[in-house]
Design a protein around this motif. Sequence first.
Motif, mmCIF file in Angstrom:
data_model
loop_
_atom_site.group_PDB
_atom_site.id
_atom_site.type_symbol
_atom_site.label_atom_id
_atom_site.label_comp_id
_atom_site.label_asym_id
_atom_site.label_seq_id
_atom_site.Cartn_x
_atom_site.Cartn_y
_atom_site.Cartn_z
ATOM 1 N N PHE A 151 44.792 -5.131 12.224
ATOM 2 C CA PHE A 151 43.899 -3.955 12.959
ATOM 3 C C PHE A 151 43.191 -4.688 14.174
ATOM 4 O O PHE A 151 42.465 -5.473 13.957
ATOM 5 N N ILE A 181 44.743 -8.304 5.485
ATOM 6 C CA ILE A 181 44.629 -7.563 6.882
ATOM 7 C C ILE A 181 44.008 -8.708 7.932
ATOM 8 O O ILE A 181 42.976 -9.385 7.455
ATOM 9 N N VAL A 215 36.544 -1.265 13.577
ATOM 10 C CA VAL A 215 37.361 -2.086 12.614
ATOM 11 C C VAL A 215 36.508 -2.339 11.291
ATOM 12 O O VAL A 215 36.728 -2.223 10.106
ATOM 13 N N LYS A 230 49.082 -6.761 7.703
ATOM 14 C CA LYS A 230 48.901 -5.974 8.542
ATOM 15 C C LYS A 230 47.567 -6.206 9.700
ATOM 16 O O LYS A 230 47.051 -7.395 9.277
ATOM 17 N N CYS A 256 42.698 0.745 16.607
ATOM 18 C CA CYS A 256 41.865 1.782 16.347
ATOM 19 C C CYS A 256 40.809 2.073 17.368
ATOM 20 O O CYS A 256 40.186 1.149 17.913
ATOM 21 N N SER A 311 42.697 5.550 8.454
ATOM 22 C CA SER A 311 43.137 4.261 8.479
ATOM 23 C C SER A 311 43.021 3.967 6.969
ATOM 24 O O SER A 311 44.153 3.062 6.503
#
Lengths: 532, 435
Positions: free
Chosen positions: A411, A342, A351, A409, A446, A332
């Motif tokens: 996550f 993020i 995360v 982004k 993830c 990552s």
Amino acid sequence: MADSGVTDEPGTKDDVHRAKTEGKELSKEEKQRLRKEKKQQKKNKEKKDEKASHESEKKKNKEEKPVSAAAPASQPPTQPSTQKAPSAVPAPAPVPVPVSETPALADKPAKTKADLKAERRARQEAERASKQAATSKPKAPPNELQPVVKRLPEHVQVDNPGVLKKLAKKLERQQIPLRLDYGYKVSLFSHLHQYSRKAPLTQQLSIPSTVIHPAIVRLGLQYSQGIVAGSNARSVALLHAFKQVIRDYTTPPNEELSRDLVNKLKPYISFLSQCRPLSASMGNAIKYIKKEISNIPSQCKEEEAKRKLLSCIDCYIDEKIILAAKAIAKSSIEKISNGDVILVYGCSSLVNHILCEAFEKNIKFRVIVVDSRPRLEGREALRRLVQRGISCTYVLISAVSYILPEVSKVFLGAHALLANGYVMSRVGTSQIALVAKAFNVPVLVCCETYKFCERVQTDSFVSNELDDPDDLIVTRKGKTQLEHWQDVPSLGLLNLVYDVTPPDFVDLVITDLGMIPCTSVPVVLRVKNVDQ
Amino acid sequence: MELQAVLMAAGGGSRMTDLTYNTPKPMLPVGNKPLMWYPLNLLERVGFEEVIVITTKEVQKMMATDPKMKIDVKMKLDVVCIQEDGDMGTADALRHIQQKIKTDVLVVSCDLITDVALHEVVDLFRAHNATLAMLMSNAHEFTETVPGQKGKKKTAEQRDFVGVDQSGKRLLFMANEADLEDGLSIRKSIMRKHPRMHIKTGLVDAHLYCLKKAVVDFLADNKSISSIRGELVPYLVRKQFSKTTNSPKIKDDNLKQLLISSRDEPLLQLAQERSCWNDHRGDMSEAYHGGKLRCYVHIIDQGLCCRVNTLAAYIEANRLAPKLFEEPAVHPSAVISERCQMGSDSIIGALCQVADKTSIKRSTLGNSTTVKEKVKVTNSIIMHGVTIEEGCNIQGSVICSNAVIGRGADLKYCLVGNGQRIEPEGEVHSHKHTK
């Protein structure tokens, strides 16, 4: 469907009889017709309603013509087609009434569409029932030839009294109390359990618990009170409790450890699933343990077997959780660049780990933590990130479309990855993924491979978890508006825990096997099964 | 095995000597059952199968021989005798049986009468991996007039200050008024960790404690602690926040013993780390502030919970205790004549004989009591083997075992001791008639 090889000959009843007497092999439709006739005769004997049987006779006559004459595949049924329930056995062909047949129909007394529908449905039920009985034997050989069928967990069906009774009987056999549901359930989710946190399962257990190992009772309590929450934490705590169980276990005489220990674990697992439904990661961990226990050779001494099992558990945790987290963090970090903003949702241990690792590597980024009621787990994520020194923003999920233009982004953590590529995660995740897609922001999920699940789900209704509805009640300025929600008959409080995100909204899944697209999940599952 | 039950039945009943100078406190009849029966019944109901009973030889003898004091419980009672006159506190008694303790203990006092759901206390102990979990209740005033007391004089009780956190479960502070000289001082470290603390003074300690096994081992090495309630509990509550407990290097060996970690401590740590739960919010620290020693309390508002350690409590218990069990108010073997007026809230023991024209209201009659004609008994507690002659009028009194009330006596708010005789036509008012 069953209309393949339709012949154009007029296959009347006489035809069938002729074929039979001649010893010719009957074609599929003829066989069908025969079966139908047999059932019809049986049904006619049972049916008291003269009109119905009369109708069915007429219907039968009418059917033979269309089946033989028409090309049913090409002709859509003009009559309202009944709902054909998918059965493994070829169901009777849809009865299209070709236009050519309408003059014939006119001769018969007018039958309403509803009558025909009902009558067809009744016939189907009878046929299906008798077919199940009749064709069970022929079905057995094909099953044996298949590879070992994987037993998927049965769907929860709380509103089905038969299933509930079976569950109650099973629990009684294992001497575990049954936890009763609480409160009014929203009808769409009435097939799921809904428990109250104020009525723990320990109320019905004896205090020095003898039936269930104390470590398991403690674990069950921690699950139901939410002290151990989060997929990874639950699995680790479960394995920790199992370690204690294995340590305290002694093989009774005349029993084998490999079989008896598995039987000992079954009531514990029932107890834990009563306290809180098992997660996919827990299910995989349990499968692994059971496999390891069953693989213990019978000549192995008890001490050595126990030691081996304990080291297996340690190994599993090391590999699947700790090392996997490290591998995922490494992958990552390549995706996080300087100046990134993020967005994370809720509190995912993985995360948080990734972000902390990235911060250690001196990448300059900032984080937006999105949170939602009633759990408000984002506060805990916020605390952990800020403690490390990461600069964070905190918003509630209602503000996500306002904040997304700033985000580079997203996550997300996952509770499980389903076999069709859907991501099962905390409720609200699919919403975030949807909005992110609308803003063209990449969404990265993830997930460790041990959370991959063989289940297939396309909606959040079929299989979910209902949390305590009283969690939604909040007191503001001394007033609790929803305090007496149970007295209002038309009010239901719904506290969902999970939802599924379709793979179209997910751009990348980062696992310990690498970065894969969402649709590669079945491949990973297949590879995993081959390994095992 | 998860928990071992220990019943402390060696107490002297120092605050009700009028009743206990002849009958030991665990054997005092409450609702015609010995006082010890109530905690034993509670333990049996929740599912205990064995109890270690710490008591004196006298009580053990009474338990075994005296048919009137039959304790019928199905559990296995492991009776350990200690010296009666020795100054043994409850913690000393625990130290005495240290060898028998193999797992965590649940310590109960013999004078506790309650119908609390015990799983609430034990759940706190289990779920938070606590070192101590105890039970307390919101006390209420006793309304009955206590016999032998002239007027409504209330003895000054030493108050207990109990500090709990916002959730009402975590025990932060515990001290008795006697120990606080100048005032109540609370350490800054506690205030920093728990900025909102509720301090309560009206709570009654039920003397029901769940203790970790490590605490019993710790007691074995620390012979200076002699009472659980008076010394051990405040010590544990203080040590929750002591610097030495929370620092990584624990110098004090005693404390190290208390914080004996389980075998798979790193796994537990990992689970806690990965879990998204915290018991508090608003500061930067992890769950439980990283503290390993935790004390919890369960406070009940409703329901019955009383400790029979004073005369007033004893009378109150006699009123309320019968609600705890479903035996019929009148024992089947009692002989009650037909012309007797008996209220529905009276309890008649076994083998009683009640003659004509008597009136028994809101009272308890012990086993083998004889009540002759024209007697009026109101609001009283009559123990076993008492004989009440004709024409007596007894109101608001406590008559101990084997007493004889002479004919025509008039007793109001009295306490008649064991085996005493009241003369006929005697008139006693608010007096303790004991030896």
